[in-house]
Design a protein around this motif. Structure first.
Motif, mmCIF file in Angstrom:
data_model
loop_
_atom_site.group_PDB
_atom_site.id
_atom_site.type_symbol
_atom_site.label_atom_id
_atom_site.label_comp_id
_atom_site.label_asym_id
_atom_site.label_seq_id
_atom_site.Cartn_x
_atom_site.Cartn_y
_atom_site.Cartn_z
ATOM 1 N N GLU A 272 1.017 -0.778 0.105
ATOM 2 C CA GLU A 272 -0.123 0.745 0.329
ATOM 3 C C GLU A 272 0.912 0.759 -0.015
ATOM 4 N N GLU A 273 2.063 1.214 0.512
ATOM 5 C CA GLU A 273 3.112 2.435 0.474
ATOM 6 C C GLU A 273 2.873 2.813 -1.277
ATOM 7 N N PRO A 274 3.131 3.893 -1.399
ATOM 8 C CA PRO A 274 2.880 4.966 -2.594
ATOM 9 C C PRO A 274 4.378 4.085 -3.312
ATOM 10 N N VAL A 275 4.016 4.682 -4.773
ATOM 11 C CA VAL A 275 5.048 3.952 -6.212
ATOM 12 C C VAL A 275 5.672 5.650 -6.789
ATOM 13 N N GLU A 276 6.034 6.192 -6.459
ATOM 14 C CA GLU A 276 6.940 7.127 -7.479
ATOM 15 C C GLU A 276 7.289 6.648 -9.176
ATOM 16 N N HIS A 277 6.431 7.282 -9.897
ATOM 17 C CA HIS A 277 7.306 6.731 -11.334
ATOM 18 C C HIS A 277 6.718 8.104 -12.158
ATOM 19 N N ASP A 278 8.318 8.862 -12.657
ATOM 20 C CA ASP A 278 8.168 10.179 -13.582
ATOM 21 C C ASP A 278 7.248 11.324 -13.228
ATOM 22 N N GLY A 279 7.941 11.183 -11.561
ATOM 23 C CA GLY A 279 7.161 12.137 -10.486
ATOM 24 C C GLY A 279 6.157 12.193 -9.690
ATOM 25 N N ARG A 280 4.948 11.535 -10.684
ATOM 26 C CA ARG A 280 3.495 10.916 -10.361
ATOM 27 C C ARG A 280 3.583 9.733 -9.287
ATOM 28 N N ILE A 281 2.759 10.355 -8.784
ATOM 29 C CA ILE A 281 2.317 8.907 -7.682
ATOM 30 C C ILE A 281 1.520 7.155 -7.859
ATOM 31 N N CYS A 282 2.054 6.754 -7.825
ATOM 32 C CA CYS A 282 0.900 5.542 -7.945
ATOM 33 C C CYS A 282 0.738 4.366 -7.472
ATOM 34 N N ARG A 283 -0.841 3.788 -6.911
ATOM 35 C CA ARG A 283 -1.478 3.563 -5.268
ATOM 36 C C ARG A 283 -2.100 2.316 -6.072
ATOM 37 N N ILE A 284 -1.481 1.492 -5.266
ATOM 38 C CA ILE A 284 -2.159 0.112 -4.830
ATOM 39 C C ILE A 284 -2.391 0.049 -4.079
ATOM 40 N N SER A 285 -3.334 -1.697 -3.526
ATOM 41 C CA SER A 285 -3.273 -2.304 -2.740
ATOM 42 C C SER A 285 -3.527 -3.337 -2.841
ATOM 43 N N ALA A 286 -3.353 -4.480 -2.501
ATOM 44 C CA ALA A 286 -3.652 -6.375 -3.059
ATOM 45 C C ALA A 286 -4.515 -6.839 -1.927
ATOM 46 N N SER A 287 -5.111 -8.133 -2.138
ATOM 47 C CA SER A 287 -6.267 -8.169 -1.972
ATOM 48 C C SER A 287 -5.202 -10.166 -1.949
ATOM 49 N N ILE A 288 -5.674 -11.389 -0.533
ATOM 50 C CA ILE A 288 -4.720 -12.236 -0.306
ATOM 51 C C ILE A 288 -5.973 -13.532 -0.039
ATOM 52 N N GLY A 289 -5.533 -14.151 -1.092
ATOM 53 C CA GLY A 289 -6.550 -16.029 -0.617
ATOM 54 C C GLY A 289 -5.553 -16.466 -0.171
ATOM 55 N N ALA A 290 -5.539 -16.980 0.976
ATOM 56 C CA ALA A 290 -4.790 -18.419 1.283
ATOM 57 C C ALA A 290 -4.923 -19.300 1.564
ATOM 58 N N THR A 291 -4.160 -20.402 2.252
ATOM 59 C CA THR A 291 -4.573 -21.487 2.431
ATOM 60 C C THR A 291 -3.131 -22.577 2.860
ATOM 61 N N LEU A 292 -3.092 -23.670 3.592
ATOM 62 C CA LEU A 292 -1.925 -24.780 4.371
ATOM 63 C C LEU A 292 -1.939 -26.010 3.902
ATOM 64 N N ARG A 293 -0.932 -26.736 3.669
ATOM 65 C CA ARG A 293 -1.122 -28.117 3.203
ATOM 66 C C ARG A 293 -1.399 -28.660 4.355
ATOM 67 N N SER A 294 -1.879 -28.723 5.399
ATOM 68 C CA SER A 294 -1.743 -29.653 6.674
ATOM 69 C C SER A 294 -3.255 -29.137 6.927
ATOM 70 N N LEU A 295 -4.106 -28.766 5.751
ATOM 71 C CA LEU A 295 -5.882 -28.730 5.803
ATOM 72 C C LEU A 295 -6.027 -29.797 5.321
ATOM 73 N N TYR A 296 -5.664 -30.292 4.730
ATOM 74 C CA TYR A 296 -6.065 -31.703 3.478
ATOM 75 C C TYR A 296 -5.532 -32.690 4.129
ATOM 76 N N ASP A 297 -5.969 -33.807 3.365
ATOM 77 C CA ASP A 297 -6.109 -35.383 4.293
ATOM 78 C C ASP A 297 -4.531 -35.781 2.696
ATOM 79 N N HIS A 298 -4.788 -35.098 1.659
ATOM 80 C CA HIS A 298 -3.507 -35.613 1.180
ATOM 81 C C HIS A 298 -3.725 -34.104 0.167
ATOM 82 N N ALA A 299 -2.014 -34.313 -0.620
ATOM 83 C CA ALA A 299 -1.983 -32.881 -1.336
ATOM 84 C C ALA A 299 -2.242 -32.911 -2.459
ATOM 85 N N ASP A 300 -3.813 -32.007 -2.557
ATOM 86 C CA ASP A 300 -4.248 -31.662 -4.559
ATOM 87 C C ASP A 300 -3.732 -30.803 -4.441
#
Length: 340
Positions: A272-300
């Motif tokens: 979320e920290e601003p990114v400067e490019h050619d004197g202009r400020i670019c703003r973005i963020s991020a959305s994340i989805g995650a999971t853990l191998r340990s949640l599954y009986d076998h690795a699928d």
């Protein structure tokens, strides 16, 4: 035809038999060729008894000049009594020395010439021009040169192969892994039975950067995003760019939801920290989805990717700039947090 002088005869011997030895009737060396003298160094050659310098291996049990003279024309096998124990080949011919019998012994290295050249520091100039040893030396030199060129070629080919392989597995814009590399790594981790966490990250408002500031600004933002994410992960972890602004992160050996939540939180804050490019400020963020191998009986892997993708869309629907760890379940309120 006039008789050849003694000095001229010895000079001829030095040239055509540089490993010769002239033996007095007592068995002592009175003249030695230059190559033989070089081999015997630092011990004195002339004045030394031949059988004190050389051991006659075959025929054996020869201990004096009488025994040597009996070997007229025979094939001799000898070796030095001191220093490198190389095999020598030799032939002996009797010499009339003022009414007594001396001998001329001519020696060669035979098949051991390669080791002898190395150990005694010999060159082609130390052999007679007609000696087959010179051909062996030329062949050895040619072989060494060919082997060195082959080694250099193999190194270049190996370097090109590694570079091509690395290029095939690398996203050219960001330097991160690509989807092809990710598939290989996932297969290896599943086969190894390792625990890992899988995180699907998508940039928020990236299309706005491209539309407002142009694609050059968008490429710059992606490169900055890649550097920022790399600064927050461990050397053993992997980041792959799998789409225009989509990334998948693998955290090797991770099986704790709290740890994964902390990493997701820090990634979002950093991006979320601003990114400067050619004197202009670019703003973005991020959305994340995650999971853990340990949640599954076998690795699928297909299922894990689908679950992390579903969690990502849940984060998007929750207002972006947040994360969801699959499965949301009762703990949605703690794993789904607005950090924007």
């Amino acid at each position: 035809m006039s008789r050849v002088s003694h000095e001229a005869f010895l000079a001829v011997l030095d040239r055509i038999c540089p490993m010769h030895a002239v033996l007095a009737p007592t068995g002592h060396i009175v003249q030695a060729g230059p190559t033989l003298a070089k081999v015997i160094m630092p011990r004195a050659v002339t004045g030394t008894r031949f059988l004190d310098l050389f051991e006659l291996v075959r025929p054996a049990r020869v201990h004096d000049m009488t025994g040597l003279l009996a070997l007229d024309g025979a094939r001799l096998r000898l070796r030095l009594r001191a220093g490198p124990r190389h095999a020598f080949k030799g032939v002996l011919a009797p010499l009339d020395m003022a009414g007594e019998r001396g001998a001329l012994v001519n020696l060669s290295f035979g098949i051991s010439v390669i080791e002898a050249v190395r150990d005694f520091g010999l060159t082609g100039a130390d052999f007679a021009a007609t000696d087959l040893a010179t051909e062996m030396l030329y062949m050895l030199e040619a072989k060494s040169a060919a082997m060195e060129e082959s080694r250099k070629l193999n190194l270049r080919l190996e370097g090109a192969r590694i570079a091509a392989q690395e290029q095939a597995f690398t996203d050219t814009l960001t330097g991160l892994k690509n989807r092809r590399a990710l598939d290989h790594i996932l297969d290896r981790m599943v086969q190894g039975g390792e625990d890992f966490a899988l995180m699907h990250l998508d940039l928020d408002y990236f299309k706005r950067v491209n539309d407002t500031h142009g694609h050059a600004a968008g490429d710059h933002v992606l490169q900055v995003v890649a550097r920022r994410m790399l600064s927050l992960i461990r050397p053993s972890d992997v980041i792959a760019r799998v789409g225009g602004d989509e990334f998948i992160l693998l955290f090797v050996g991770s099986n704790a939801r709290d740890w994964l939540a902390d990493v997701a939180h820090r990634l979002i804050r950093r991006l979320e920290e601003p990114v400067e490019h050619d004197g202009r400020i670019c703003r973005i963020s991020a959305s994340i989805g995650a999971t853990l191998r340990s949640l599954y009986d076998h690795a699928d892997i297909a299922r894990m990717l689908a679950d992390s993708d579903q969690a990502l869309y849940a984060a998007k629907e929750a207002g972006r700039g947040c994360y969801v760890i699959h499965p949301p379940g009762p703990e949605t309120r703690t794993t789904l947090r607005d950090v924007g």
